[in-house]
Motif scaffolding. Structure first.
Motif, PDB file in Angstrom:
ATOM      1  N   ILE A 140     -12.338  14.631 -20.618  1.00 16.49           N
ATOM      2  CA  ILE A 140     -11.422  15.335 -19.733  1.00 16.49           C
ATOM      3  C   ILE A 140     -12.201  16.439 -19.019  1.00 16.49           C
ATOM      4  N   ALA A 141     -11.901  16.629 -17.759  1.00  9.52           N
ATOM      5  CA  ALA A 141     -12.572  17.680 -16.999  1.00  9.52           C
ATOM      6  C   ALA A 141     -12.247  19.051 -17.586  1.00  9.52           C
ATOM      7  N   ALA A 142     -13.256  19.902 -17.633  1.00  2.55           N
ATOM      8  CA  ALA A 142     -13.089  21.290 -18.079  1.00  2.55           C
ATOM      9  C   ALA A 142     -13.896  22.162 -17.121  1.00  2.55           C
ATOM     10  N   PRO A 143     -13.475  22.196 -15.845  1.00  4.50           N
ATOM     11  CA  PRO A 143     -14.321  22.810 -14.813  1.00  4.50           C
ATOM     12  C   PRO A 143     -14.632  24.280 -15.083  1.00  4.50           C
ATOM     13  N   ASP A 144     -13.753  24.951 -15.819  1.00  3.59           N
ATOM     14  CA  ASP A 144     -13.965  26.373 -16.092  1.00  3.59           C
ATOM     15  C   ASP A 144     -15.128  26.617 -17.047  1.00  3.59           C
ATOM     16  N   GLY A 145     -15.507  25.573 -17.812  1.00  2.00           N
ATOM     17  CA  GLY A 145     -16.537  25.782 -18.830  1.00  2.00           C
ATOM     18  C   GLY A 145     -15.986  26.278 -20.153  1.00  2.00           C
ATOM     19  N   ARG A 146     -14.653  26.471 -20.190  1.00  2.00           N
ATOM     20  CA  ARG A 146     -13.966  26.761 -21.451  1.00  2.00           C
ATOM     21  C   ARG A 146     -12.756  25.832 -21.484  1.00  2.00           C
ATOM     22  N   VAL A 147     -12.319  25.466 -22.675  1.00  2.00           N
ATOM     23  CA  VAL A 147     -11.112  24.640 -22.769  1.00  2.00           C
ATOM     24  C   VAL A 147     -10.116  25.335 -23.691  1.00  2.00           C
TER      25      VAL A 147
ATOM     26  N   ALA B 199       3.610  24.283 -22.876  1.00  2.00           N
ATOM     27  CA  ALA B 199       4.018  25.683 -22.705  1.00  2.00           C
ATOM     28  C   ALA B 199       3.040  26.625 -23.402  1.00  2.00           C
ATOM     29  N   ASP B 200       2.498  26.191 -24.544  1.00  2.00           N
ATOM     30  CA  ASP B 200       1.496  27.023 -25.229  1.00  2.00           C
ATOM     31  C   ASP B 200       0.244  27.201 -24.372  1.00  2.00           C
ATOM     32  N   VAL B 201      -0.154  26.127 -23.703  1.00  2.00           N
ATOM     33  CA  VAL B 201      -1.333  26.210 -22.830  1.00  2.00           C
ATOM     34  C   VAL B 201      -1.054  27.163 -21.667  1.00  2.00           C
ATOM     35  N   VAL B 202       0.125  27.022 -21.054  1.00  2.00           N
ATOM     36  CA  VAL B 202       0.482  27.883 -19.923  1.00  2.00           C
ATOM     37  C   VAL B 202       0.610  29.339 -20.379  1.00  2.00           C
ATOM     38  N   ALA B 203       1.115  29.544 -21.600  1.00  2.03           N
ATOM     39  CA  ALA B 203       1.249  30.915 -22.117  1.00  2.03           C
ATOM     40  C   ALA B 203      -0.105  31.595 -22.287  1.00  2.03           C
ATOM     41  N   MET B 204      -1.182  30.816 -22.312  1.00  2.00           N
ATOM     42  CA  MET B 204      -2.539  31.393 -22.306  1.00  2.00           C
ATOM     43  C   MET B 204      -3.024  31.636 -20.879  1.00  2.00           C
ATOM     44  N   GLY B 205      -2.218  31.276 -19.904  1.00  2.41           N
ATOM     45  CA  GLY B 205      -2.623  31.413 -18.510  1.00  2.41           C
ATOM     46  C   GLY B 205      -3.466  30.263 -18.007  1.00  2.41           C
ATOM     47  N   ALA B 206      -3.405  29.130 -18.698  1.00  4.29           N
ATOM     48  CA  ALA B 206      -4.250  27.988 -18.336  1.00  4.29           C
ATOM     49  C   ALA B 206      -3.417  26.858 -17.747  1.00  4.29           C
ATOM     50  N   ARG B 207      -4.048  26.096 -16.869  1.00  4.16           N
ATOM     51  CA  ARG B 207      -3.434  24.908 -16.275  1.00  4.16           C
ATOM     52  C   ARG B 207      -3.626  23.737 -17.230  1.00  4.16           C
ATOM     53  N   PRO B 208      -2.519  23.135 -17.732  1.00  2.85           N
ATOM     54  CA  PRO B 208      -2.679  22.003 -18.656  1.00  2.85           C
ATOM     55  C   PRO B 208      -3.352  20.827 -17.962  1.00  2.85           C
ATOM     56  N   THR B 209      -4.272  20.184 -18.668  1.00  3.82           N
ATOM     57  CA  THR B 209      -4.970  19.028 -18.098  1.00  3.82           C
ATOM     58  C   THR B 209      -4.625  17.725 -18.805  1.00  3.82           C
ATOM     59  N   ALA B 210      -4.434  17.768 -20.118  1.00  6.25           N
ATOM     60  CA  ALA B 210      -4.246  16.518 -20.861  1.00  6.25           C
ATOM     61  C   ALA B 210      -3.602  16.803 -22.206  1.00  6.25           C
ATOM     62  N   ILE B 211      -2.964  15.781 -22.763  1.00  8.96           N
ATOM     63  CA  ILE B 211      -2.517  15.841 -24.149  1.00  8.96           C
ATOM     64  C   ILE B 211      -3.066  14.628 -24.891  1.00  8.96           C
TER      65      ILE B 211
ATOM     66  N   GLY C 149      -6.181  22.640 -21.721  1.00  8.52           N
ATOM     67  CA  GLY C 149      -5.974  23.245 -20.412  1.00  8.52           C
ATOM     68  C   GLY C 149      -7.204  23.965 -19.906  1.00  8.52           C
ATOM     69  N   ASP C 150      -7.158  24.274 -18.619  1.00 10.59           N
ATOM     70  CA  ASP C 150      -8.304  24.888 -17.931  1.00 10.59           C
ATOM     71  C   ASP C 150      -7.905  26.274 -17.417  1.00 10.59           C
ATOM     72  N   LEU C 151      -8.761  27.258 -17.658  1.00 12.81           N
ATOM     73  CA  LEU C 151      -8.438  28.645 -17.317  1.00 12.81           C
ATOM     74  C   LEU C 151      -8.730  28.982 -15.847  1.00 12.81           C
ATOM     75  N   GLU C 152      -9.359  28.084 -15.123  1.00 10.12           N
ATOM     76  CA  GLU C 152      -9.604  28.269 -13.682  1.00 10.12           C
ATOM     77  C   GLU C 152     -10.271  29.613 -13.392  1.00 10.12           C
ATOM     78  N   GLY C 153     -11.160  30.027 -14.269  1.00  7.25           N
ATOM     79  CA  GLY C 153     -11.910  31.258 -14.024  1.00  7.25           C
ATOM     80  C   GLY C 153     -11.246  32.532 -14.494  1.00  7.25           C
ATOM     81  N   ARG C 154      -9.998  32.420 -14.987  1.00  8.06           N
ATOM     82  CA  ARG C 154      -9.291  33.628 -15.414  1.00  8.06           C
ATOM     83  C   ARG C 154      -9.577  33.960 -16.876  1.00  8.06           C
ATOM     84  N   ARG C 155      -9.315  35.210 -17.237  1.00  8.99           N
ATOM     85  CA  ARG C 155      -9.315  35.583 -18.644  1.00  8.99           C
ATOM     86  C   ARG C 155      -8.136  34.895 -19.323  1.00  8.99           C
ATOM     87  N   PRO C 156      -8.268  34.459 -20.577  1.00 15.44           N
ATOM     88  CA  PRO C 156      -7.067  33.975 -21.271  1.00 15.44           C
ATOM     89  C   PRO C 156      -6.074  35.113 -21.455  1.00 15.44           C
TER      90      PRO C 156
END
Lengths: 319, 319
Positions: free
Chosen positions: A39-46, A79-91, A143-150
């Motif tokens: 799965i893509a993890a463009p932010d470099g963190r998952v 919702a847990d992924v979004v609550a970290m401020g991340a865009r969900p990518t896969a389950i 999910g992917d953080l898109e460059g943001r802090r969690p």
């Protein structure tokens, strides 16, 4: 109803059947069928979270369709992924199923998982199916953080405002209606299938720079206390400013229950509750404030204009 | 034996207790305790796989310690990550536990998960605990490709050599010994806890540029057939060149079983079986060759010097 059971198809045929129902996305670099997915993890963190749902404890097949269970299982993890401020990518999905489970049920589950994921552009990347006497669903969401802090639970600061996206208490009211036999009440839907406002959660993280965020699974007050403890602050909520679904008020009248108990303590709504800096987006309606702990005080969440509900909010149909 | 059950500690206290036993790593950017974990994915892609283990089907508490179950649950998922050619970074753990489960058992499970992860530098990043009548463990493992292509099942080419890292059949022989009452035989250990040669799997991917790889969970022949089908090739194995653990031969004599059946069809060893280009590392001992499918032929794996075992290799203590 197709009553062919999962035993009539071999494990591999069953997996092929399920995979054929699933969607695709550009984040899914290698999908189901190999030893693992890529799965893509463009932010470099998952960002990663996992949850289990057990029949009889988290859902009942006579109360919820397979599709509803799939939607709910995916939603609580997304919702847990979004609550970290991340865009969900896969389950990823683990299914422990009794041999008697109908194929129709598995199809419905897969469709529900797929459709809930599609709301956020995510996809089912893989899974495992085993036999078990107890129907159990294990979901892991990435999910992917898109460059943001969690956005953790520990970033709330004295002076921050508290905001909420969603209508807490709907799932608990729906469950109470179900238990009382009002199976056709519209709010029952909120128990069967939560509706997290994913886009709102992501906006709170990305635009409003939420200092802390959580999705309500244990209940508004309990989840705010998770933030209070992790951030070592006190949180004061104004009950009068809480969003109230009119249907909850009607349900409270129907059942002779104070709906505030559901709103304050009902779980499983997956509303996004966040703290934001005082000067962040004044258009956001606040429901309370973060205050510093005084000497000898403990971190807590409470209401400035109501007593803490003392009963009735216990959600016993959970872990 | 501490007989305090998991119900005596609340969910949050239980999670704190478990987290205190877990390790740490530089890949774990945010560990357990928030809505989700954050794990490094420096490659920009993440490898992910999930598996369920159900008591009575994948393990028995009277046959395996909690520590063994933890080692095995982690190993089967970490091996899947390595079989993709990725370095495992973290696992997430879902535990569905009966209320009567002893805390000692949970401690042992956590220790086993931690220690197996430590073999590859991975770490337990998060999890979920719920109640269930049926003890069930759901593991998701994540990994980093370190800039390499994923090693799929579909890359085997005619002319490639087949190599194996590990001793297939040990887990099946160990299970047969257990079932026959030889509970103290040393091979029983191989059923309780597989020993994937993680470093060898990563070397096959990174140095020997494996064209396809899988870890043996269904059995050597069955797993080679997964590669054959995915790659649309035929695979011929020389039985005489297979690695044979002398203990398997002794176990076969003890039980009156042809040990070749275990070697060819026994599952759960998590050996790494790979195909490599003919000129890749001539020092690697080959066990067979990949050949093209002739007109009308189907993809298959077979032995050039033995009949396909027709019975006895069925591993019934699995999904």
């Amino acid at each position: 109803v197709c009553i062919i059971s999962v035993t009539d198809e071999g494990e591999f045929a069953l997996i092929r059947r399920i995979v054929a129902r699933l969607g695709d996305s550009r984040d899914l670099l290698l999908g189901p069928g190999d030893d693992a997915a890529v799965i893509a993890a463009p932010d470099g963190r998952v960002v990663a979270t996992t949850d289990l749902m057990v029949e009889g404890r988290h859902f009942r097949r006579d109360w919820s369709t397979a599709y509803d269970v799939g939607r709910k299982a995916a939603a609580s993890n997304l919702a847990d992924v979004v609550a970290m401020g991340a865009r969900p990518t896969a389950i990823l999905v683990g299914l422990a199923a009794p041999a008697s489970l109908e194929l129709d049920w598995v199809d419905g589950l897969a469709d529900g998982l797929r459709d809930e994921c599609a709301l956020v552009g995510a996809v089912v990347a893989g899974g495992d199916i085993v036999r078990s006497e107890r129907l159990t669903i294990a979901i892991t969401a990435l999910g992917d953080l898109e460059g943001r802090r969690p956005v953790t639970r520990s970033g709330a600061c004295p002076g921050d405002r508290v905001v909420v996206a969603g209508w807490p208490g709907r799932a608990a009211a729906g469950l109470a209606l179900l238990e009382a036999g009002h199976v056709d009440h519209p709010l029952v839907e909120a128990h069967r299938r939560p509706h997290p406002l994913y886009a709102s959660g992501l906006v709170l993280a990305a635009r409003d720079h939420a200092t802390a965020m959580i999705d309500t699974s244990d209940g508004l007050l309990a989840d705010l206390e998770h933030i209070a403890r992790a951030s070592a602050v006190r949180i004061e909520i104004r009950a009068v400013d809480l969003p109230v679904d009119p249907a909850i008020v009607a349900a409270g009248e129907l059942l002779g229950v104070d709906p505030f108990v559901w709103i304050a303590t009902g779980g499983d709504d997956h509303c996004f509750v966040a703290t934001v800096a005082r000067d962040a987006n004044p258009d956001l309606p606040g429901i309370g404030e973060v205050t510093a702990m005084g000497a000898g005080e403990t971190p807590t969440a409470s209401f400035s204009d109501r007593e803490r509900p003392t009963s009735g909010g216990h959600e016993h149909f959970r872990s």
